[in-house]
Structures are given as C-alpha cells and as structure tokens.
Design an enzyme around this catalytic site. Sequence first.
Site, PDB file in Angstrom:
ATOM      1  N   ARG A 113       0.814  -1.214   0.000  1.00 27.62           N
ATOM      2  CA  ARG A 113       0.000   0.000   0.000  1.00 27.62           C
ATOM      3  C   ARG A 113       0.849   1.266   0.000  1.00 27.62           C
ATOM      4  O   ARG A 113       0.571   2.218  -0.725  1.00 27.62           O
ATOM      5  CB  ARG A 113      -0.938   0.004   1.225  1.00 27.62           C
ATOM      6  CG  ARG A 113      -1.837   1.241   1.302  1.00 27.62           C
ATOM      7  CD  ARG A 113      -2.779   1.148   2.502  1.00 27.62           C
ATOM      8  NE  ARG A 113      -2.061   1.150   3.767  1.00 27.62           N
ATOM      9  CZ  ARG A 113      -1.680   2.258   4.406  1.00 27.62           C
ATOM     10  NH1 ARG A 113      -1.932   3.457   3.902  1.00 27.62           N
ATOM     11  NH2 ARG A 113      -1.060   2.171   5.571  1.00 27.62           N
TER      12      ARG A 113
ATOM     13  N   ILE B  99       7.683  -0.944  12.170  1.00 32.69           N
ATOM     14  CA  ILE B  99       8.293   0.375  12.095  1.00 32.69           C
ATOM     15  C   ILE B  99       8.735   0.582  10.652  1.00 32.69           C
ATOM     16  O   ILE B  99       9.470  -0.247  10.098  1.00 32.69           O
ATOM     17  CB  ILE B  99       9.507   0.506  13.047  1.00 32.69           C
ATOM     18  CG1 ILE B  99       9.087   0.232  14.496  1.00 32.69           C
ATOM     19  CG2 ILE B  99      10.148   1.885  12.923  1.00 32.69           C
ATOM     20  CD1 ILE B  99      10.258   0.213  15.479  1.00 32.69           C
TER      21      ILE B  99
ATOM     22  N   CYS C  80      -7.586  -0.552  11.351  1.00 25.19           N
ATOM     23  CA  CYS C  80      -6.388  -1.164  11.935  1.00 25.19           C
ATOM     24  C   CYS C  80      -6.725  -1.758  13.300  1.00 25.19           C
ATOM     25  O   CYS C  80      -6.630  -2.956  13.502  1.00 25.19           O
ATOM     26  CB  CYS C  80      -5.272  -0.129  12.044  1.00 25.19           C
ATOM     27  SG  CYS C  80      -4.688   0.445  10.428  1.00 25.19           S
TER      28      CYS C  80
ATOM     29  N   ARG D  40      -5.142  -5.389  13.826  1.00 23.59           N
ATOM     30  CA  ARG D  40      -4.514  -6.216  12.794  1.00 23.59           C
ATOM     31  C   ARG D  40      -3.149  -5.681  12.401  1.00 23.59           C
ATOM     32  O   ARG D  40      -2.262  -6.431  11.985  1.00 23.59           O
ATOM     33  CB  ARG D  40      -5.402  -6.298  11.551  1.00 23.59           C
ATOM     34  CG  ARG D  40      -5.578  -4.969  10.831  1.00 23.59           C
ATOM     35  CD  ARG D  40      -6.248  -5.099   9.475  1.00 23.59           C
ATOM     36  NE  ARG D  40      -6.341  -3.780   8.855  1.00 23.59           N
ATOM     37  CZ  ARG D  40      -5.383  -3.221   8.134  1.00 23.59           C
ATOM     38  NH1 ARG D  40      -4.243  -3.855   7.937  1.00 23.59           N
ATOM     39  NH2 ARG D  40      -5.556  -2.012   7.613  1.00 23.59           N
ATOM     40  N   SER D  41      -2.951  -4.355  12.485  1.00 23.83           N
ATOM     41  CA  SER D  41      -1.736  -3.724  11.988  1.00 23.83           C
ATOM     42  C   SER D  41      -1.464  -2.468  12.797  1.00 23.83           C
ATOM     43  O   SER D  41      -2.389  -1.718  13.113  1.00 23.83           O
ATOM     44  CB  SER D  41      -1.915  -3.373  10.505  1.00 23.83           C
ATOM     45  OG  SER D  41      -0.814  -2.643  10.012  1.00 23.83           O
ATOM     46  N   CYS D  42      -0.188  -2.244  13.139  1.00 27.10           N
ATOM     47  CA  CYS D  42       0.137  -1.080  13.965  1.00 27.10           C
ATOM     48  C   CYS D  42       1.469  -0.459  13.551  1.00 27.10           C
ATOM     49  O   CYS D  42       2.518  -1.100  13.625  1.00 27.10           O
ATOM     50  CB  CYS D  42       0.199  -1.475  15.435  1.00 27.10           C
ATOM     51  SG  CYS D  42       0.494  -0.081  16.545  1.00 27.10           S
TER      52      CYS D  42
END
Length: 283
Positions: free
Chosen positions: A22, A222, A160, A180-182
């Site tokens: 993305r 990160i 997220c 789900r995503s961070c």
Amino acid sequence: MKQYLALCHRIINEGTWIQNQRTGKKCLTIVDADLTYDVANNKFPLVTTRKSFWKAAIAEFLGYLRGYDNAADFRALGARTWDANANDNETWLNNPVRKGKDDMGRVYGVQGRSWQKPDKSNLDQLQKIVDNLAKGLDDRGEILTFYNPGEFDLGCLRPCMHTHTFSLLGDTLFLTSYQRSCDVPLGLNFNQIQVFWFLAVMAQITGHKPGKAYHKIVNAHIYEDQIELMRDVQLKREPFDPPKLHISSEIKSLEDLETWVTMDDFSVKGYQHHDPIAYPFSV
C-alpha cells in the site's frame, strides 16, 4: 512505558523486513504483541520518551463513537488524523463511491453505529453494548467491531484497531481490543491512549469500575524512514512515570458522548515528557 519500549526494542532487534504494497515502503515487522493497561489505578499509557498529543487520540475515538464519516467532523473535534486518508489516498480518490472532499466512506464508527444488515436496516452495535452493560448484563458477546470485509471498497481505509470486546466480572468492566496492523512510532502512540480511554469512559457511563484493558496486536511494524529516529533518538531516552487521566464526572451517558462532550471534558495530570519527534507518516 516499559512494555511499549520493550516492543520497540523487539521490533528493532528481532523484526523482519517486509515490503508494504500500500505505501511502497519497507517495514521492520514482528507478529504478535500484547500490552496491558491498568485503568483501575489510572496509569495512563501516554508515551513519555517523546511529547504525545493525547487530545487528538481521544478526539478521534470520540468521533468513531459518534459514527462520523467525514474528516471535517474529526477536525472540529480536534483530530486531523483523517485528512490524508480522506483526501490524499489515490485509490480512494478514484473510487466512484467517494462523495467529495473529506469523505471517508463507511469506515470505523460508521460500522460501529450503523452496520448494514441484509434487509438494509442498520444495527447499532455500540448502543446494544451500553444498554446491556448498564443493566449489569454481559452476554459474552459485548463486541464492537469496525471490520466489515463486505464494505472495504466503500471506505478509504480498512480498520487497523478493529474490534473491542467488553467483559463484566461482578461490578468490574474489562476490555480486550484487537488490532490487525500497527505503525508503532505513530499509531501505537494513539491506539494505547484510545484503548485506555474507551474502557474508562464506558465504565463511567454504564456504572461500573474499570479493570484492565488488554491490547492485542497482530502485525507491529516500524517503517524504514522511522527506524533511525526510533533506534538512535527515542530508545536512548529514559521514560518518566505515567500521568493520570481525568474524565469529567458530568459525562454520564452515551447520549452525552454523542452530543455535548468536547476535549475540555478531559485532562491529564502529571505528564512529564521528552522533546517531540517528527516521525514520517505513510498514507
């Protein structure tokens, strides 16, 4: 702060480089992270190794609880977090369902307050949870979810932090939040504030004591353009003790949250912090 810093160290030391389709950027990534917040003792998980702007995090989540679908409404509350995703995301800009400037589509709070059923009527997930908890009921399904795969193409961004489950043990309320995503340098700074605040304010408006909030993250990462600042600046700093969050006692119902509550109804006491760090944001 210790668990936050431990997660950052873990990503730096154990993470795997993954190309993110993305954003077009590489991320140093780990899978499975668990954080616990002590809401009962008001240990507010505000990052102290850099200045954190907690009001915007609460404003954003308050906008979700109101079911907002427009970035302008979030700005009016004090959160500019949806400006870029609503207006700078090329995929969303080219989506024919987009209504115009600042439109976010059917994301987050829209799903939480008006999930569309097969018969085209809407389900208000949050109202059901508040009604049950206020009666002292926990049906083991007090779940608020923003994750609706059938409508991903109707919004500018998949959620997220997507699902929140409340559990009532006696007169103590607990929360388990799933993500789900961070984006750890930027997103977690917001998300842990939101998980803590959500339990605290829901306990207050349903007449219970807050217990602990459990925050479960699947993909913690990160971005490549954040690594140097995290490793060489933020992780070199010593953390301070956590501050305390104050919520106005005048907030007594979901209707209050929906109508008159502003950021002036919240305050933080005893916040010591290091200088800000300007981490790059990936749309």
